[in-house]
Design an enzyme around this catalytic site. Sequence first.
Site, mmCIF file in Angstrom:
data_model
loop_
_atom_site.group_PDB
_atom_site.id
_atom_site.type_symbol
_atom_site.label_atom_id
_atom_site.label_comp_id
_atom_site.label_asym_id
_atom_site.label_seq_id
_atom_site.Cartn_x
_atom_site.Cartn_y
_atom_site.Cartn_z
ATOM 1 C CB THR A 7 -0.934 0.023 1.227
ATOM 2 O OG1 THR A 7 -1.985 0.928 0.979
ATOM 3 C CG2 THR A 7 -0.205 0.433 2.493
ATOM 4 N N GLY A 162 1.137 5.316 -7.422
ATOM 5 C CA GLY A 162 0.282 4.348 -8.099
ATOM 6 C C GLY A 162 0.767 4.005 -9.495
ATOM 7 C CB CYS A 165 4.224 1.151 -6.030
ATOM 8 S SG CYS A 165 4.088 -0.195 -4.833
ATOM 9 C CB THR A 168 0.476 1.858 -4.869
ATOM 10 O OG1 THR A 168 1.342 1.532 -3.788
ATOM 11 C CG2 THR A 168 -0.242 3.161 -4.565
#
Length: 178
Positions: A7, A162, A165, A168
């Site tokens: 996350t 985002g 990763c 994410t």
Amino acid sequence: MEQFHGTTIVSVRRGDKVALGGDGQVTLGNIVMKGGARKVRRIYNNQVLVGFAGGTADAFSLLDRFEAKLEKHQGNLTRAAVELAKDWRTDRMLRRLEAMLITADANTTLVITGNGDVLDPEGGICAIGSGGAYAQAAARALAENTELSPREIVEKSLEIAGDMCIYTNHNRVIETIE
């Protein structure tokens, strides 16, 4: 058994405003289990923001314990974090939990690590989780070179994380205290 992980949680403090945001992806191994999880919350009469990363069950356990400490210490964020960290270091069950928290109120932002450390981030910017390094670098660059609000910086930082990763996503929850 594989752990749930991955996350990005990021917090930015600028002046008398703070924003804390996170993405919504929950991953088990190489499978996305959920895309709209809410890992950033308001607690203690909406006066404290908290975001968590790490094992989902572990994070919820820590969040519950942190809320109890916050109630016990009448909303004193630093005291609650230090007391939680003390428990984390001395309790055998807590030491096995794999999670991290970012907490923020009107005056203070703290990172509570998986080792039971309580850190006051430099420059009012911090991030945790698999995309944390990307988000923190982006937030720092934006804070130093733009006049964007903390919320806008958090939003853009999560967007960049985002994009970079795999753990994410772009489903974001952002909370602010002004």
